[in-house]
Design a protein around this motif. Structure first.
Motif, PDB file in Angstrom:
ATOM      1  N   ILE A 239       0.833  -1.206   0.000  1.00  0.00           N
ATOM      2  CA  ILE A 239       0.000   0.000   0.000  1.00  0.00           C
ATOM      3  C   ILE A 239       0.866   1.254   0.000  1.00  0.00           C
ATOM      4  O   ILE A 239       0.582   2.223  -0.715  1.00  0.00           O
ATOM      5  CB  ILE A 239      -0.969  -0.021   1.195  1.00  0.00           C
ATOM      6  N   ALA A 240       1.930   1.245   0.791  1.00  0.00           N
ATOM      7  CA  ALA A 240       2.807   2.418   0.856  1.00  0.00           C
ATOM      8  C   ALA A 240       3.407   2.726  -0.513  1.00  0.00           C
ATOM      9  O   ALA A 240       3.489   3.893  -0.931  1.00  0.00           O
ATOM     10  CB  ALA A 240       3.917   2.177   1.885  1.00  0.00           C
ATOM     11  N   GLU A 241       3.815   1.695  -1.231  1.00  0.00           N
ATOM     12  CA  GLU A 241       4.406   1.919  -2.557  1.00  0.00           C
ATOM     13  C   GLU A 241       3.351   2.380  -3.563  1.00  0.00           C
ATOM     14  O   GLU A 241       3.629   3.227  -4.418  1.00  0.00           O
ATOM     15  CB  GLU A 241       5.100   0.647  -3.032  1.00  0.00           C
ATOM     16  N   ILE A 242       2.146   1.830  -3.466  1.00  0.00           N
ATOM     17  CA  ILE A 242       1.066   2.260  -4.351  1.00  0.00           C
ATOM     18  C   ILE A 242       0.732   3.725  -4.117  1.00  0.00           C
ATOM     19  O   ILE A 242       0.607   4.517  -5.057  1.00  0.00           O
ATOM     20  CB  ILE A 242      -0.184   1.381  -4.150  1.00  0.00           C
ATOM     21  N   LEU A 243       0.584   4.107  -2.849  1.00  0.00           N
ATOM     22  CA  LEU A 243       0.227   5.486  -2.529  1.00  0.00           C
ATOM     23  C   LEU A 243       1.290   6.472  -2.989  1.00  0.00           C
ATOM     24  O   LEU A 243       0.973   7.565  -3.479  1.00  0.00           O
ATOM     25  CB  LEU A 243      -0.010   5.632  -1.023  1.00  0.00           C
ATOM     26  N   GLU A 244       2.536   6.106  -2.860  1.00  0.00           N
ATOM     27  CA  GLU A 244       3.620   6.987  -3.277  1.00  0.00           C
ATOM     28  C   GLU A 244       3.604   7.210  -4.789  1.00  0.00           C
ATOM     29  O   GLU A 244       3.972   8.276  -5.282  1.00  0.00           O
ATOM     30  CB  GLU A 244       4.965   6.388  -2.857  1.00  0.00           C
ATOM     31  N   ASN A 245       3.122   6.202  -5.520  1.00  0.00           N
ATOM     32  CA  ASN A 245       3.165   6.261  -6.984  1.00  0.00           C
ATOM     33  C   ASN A 245       1.883   6.818  -7.599  1.00  0.00           C
ATOM     34  O   ASN A 245       1.883   7.248  -8.751  1.00  0.00           O
ATOM     35  CB  ASN A 245       3.422   4.848  -7.531  1.00  0.00           C
ATOM     36  N   GLY A 246       0.779   6.824  -6.819  1.00  0.00           N
ATOM     37  CA  GLY A 246      -0.517   7.280  -7.352  1.00  0.00           C
ATOM     38  C   GLY A 246      -1.527   6.158  -7.247  1.00  0.00           C
ATOM     39  O   GLY A 246      -1.461   5.180  -7.987  1.00  0.00           O
TER      40      GLY A 246
END
Length: 290
Positions: A239-246
Motif C-alpha cells: 500500500i505504501a508503494e502504491i500510494l507513493e506512486n498514485g
C-alpha cells in the motif's frame, strides 16, 4: 453479506467513456483470481463522483450481467443530488443488487437531521437494504455512537462501511449493535479492525491484493494473529508503494500486468508518466509475482 468485498475499479478509455470489455475483465479478475466474497460498485474507487448518471447505470448493468448471482453485490448510490440517489437506488434494486450503500452527503455543512433525512428519503422510495458509507476524512462528516444508533433505528439500514481510524468508536458500535454489519474501509488497518469482530471489509487495493486481504480477515477470525500480522505487514508495504506512486492509476497499471484491460482514470486525475508506469510494473512484479 459477510467477508471481503472489493471496492471495484472501472476501466475507462482515453476519452473517459466506460470500457465495457475492460470492466468485465476487472470483475472476472476479482472473482476468479482474488476470489473475493463480493463487489462494492460505483464507490470512490470506481471514480463515481466523476461520472454521469447514465455512466453509473451502465456500470451497474455491466457488473450485474457479468456477476449474475456468483457473489454479493453492493451498489453505492449516494449523491449530493437526492433525486439521483433515489433514481439509482431504484435502478439497482430492479437489477437485483443485494444491497445499496450511500456516502454521507458532503461539501455543504449538513446537520445530522439533514443527514438522517437523506438516508430515510432514499429508503422510503426503494425496497432494499442500506449500508451507510462513513468516510469522514473525505466528506468532513463525523458521526458519534448516538447518531449511528438513530440511523440504525431504520430497519432497512443494516450496517456501515466504516472508513475511519477511530477504533474506540468502532468497538463501541460493535458492542452496541451486534446485529448490524460492520465493514472496515481502511485496507491498511484491516487486521486492527478484524480483531474487533467486524463482519468484513471493503477496499480498493483488494483489486490486486484480495487474496492477502482474505487471509488477514480469516486468520484474525481464527485467532492466528501473528500470521495475520505478517500478511498485514506485506500488505502495508504494498500500500505504501502504491500510494507513493498514485493510488488508482497504479492499481490499474498493476492490473494490466495481470492481463486485465484496466484502462485509464477520468480527468482531472492525471495519466502516469512513463517512470511511474514502470514503477507500477515493478510493484506488481514484487508483490503479485507476475
Amino acid at each position: 453479506m459477510k467477508g471481503i468485498f472489493t471496492a471495484l475499479m472501472c476501466s475507462f478509455d482515453e476519452k473517459g467513456q466506460v470500457n465495457e470489455k475492460g470492466l468485465r475483465e476487472i470483475v472476472r479478475h476479482n472473482l476468479d483470481v482474488s476470489k473475493v466474497d463480493g463487489l462494492y460498485v460505483n464507490g470512490s474507487s470506481g471514480e463515481n463522483f466523476l461520472i454521469s448518471t447514465e455512466q453509473k447505470k451502465q456500470i451497474f448493468e455491466i457488473v450485474k450481467d457479468e456477476v449474475g448471482d456468483q457473489v454479493k453485490l453492493i451498489a453505492q448510490v449516494g449523491s449530493l443530488n437526492i433525486d439521483e440517489a433515489v433514481e439509482l437506488a431504484q435502478f439497482v434494486t430492479d437489477l437485483k443488487y443485494d444491497a445499496i450503500s450511500a456516502v454521507t452527503p458532503f461539501y455543504y455543512k449538513f446537520d445530522f437531521a439533514e443527514i438522517k433525512d437523506y438516508y430515510n428519503t432514499i429508503l422510503e422510495n426503494v425496497d432494499n437494504q442500506m449500508i451507510i458509507y462513513s468516510i469522514p476524512a473525505l466528506t468532513g462528516v463525523s458521526m458519534d455512537l448516538q447518531q449511528f444508533g438513530e440511523l440504525f433505528e431504520n430497519e432497512k439500514i443494516i450496517g456501515v462501511k466504516f472508513t475511519a481510524p477511530d477504533f474506540f468508536l468502532l468497538e463501541r458500535i460493535r458492542h452496541a449493535f451486534p446485529d448490524k454489519l460492520i465493514y472496515s474501509g481502511f485496507d491498511e488497518m484491516l487486521l486492527s479492525a478484524s480483531v474487533l469482530n467486524i463482519d468484513g471489509a471493503i477496499g480498493s487495493t483488494f483489486n490486486v491484493n484480495g487474496q492477502r486481504a482474505k487471509q488477514i480477515f480469516e486468520f484474525a477470525q481464527d485467532g492466528r494473529i501473528e500470521e495475520a500480522r505478517e500478511i498485514q505487514k506485506v500488505t502495508n508495504d504494498l500500500i505504501a508503494e502504491i500510494l507513493e506512486n498514485g493510488l488508482y492509476q497504479t492499481i490499474k497499471e498493476m492490473l494490466k500486468t495481470q492481463g486485465v484491460d484496466a484502462g485509464f482514470c477520468r480527468k482531472p486525475m492525471k495519466t502516469l508518466q512513463e517512470d511511474k508506469v514502470l514503477k507500477a510494473k515493478l510493484i506488481a512484479e514484487k508483490y503479485l509475482k507476475v
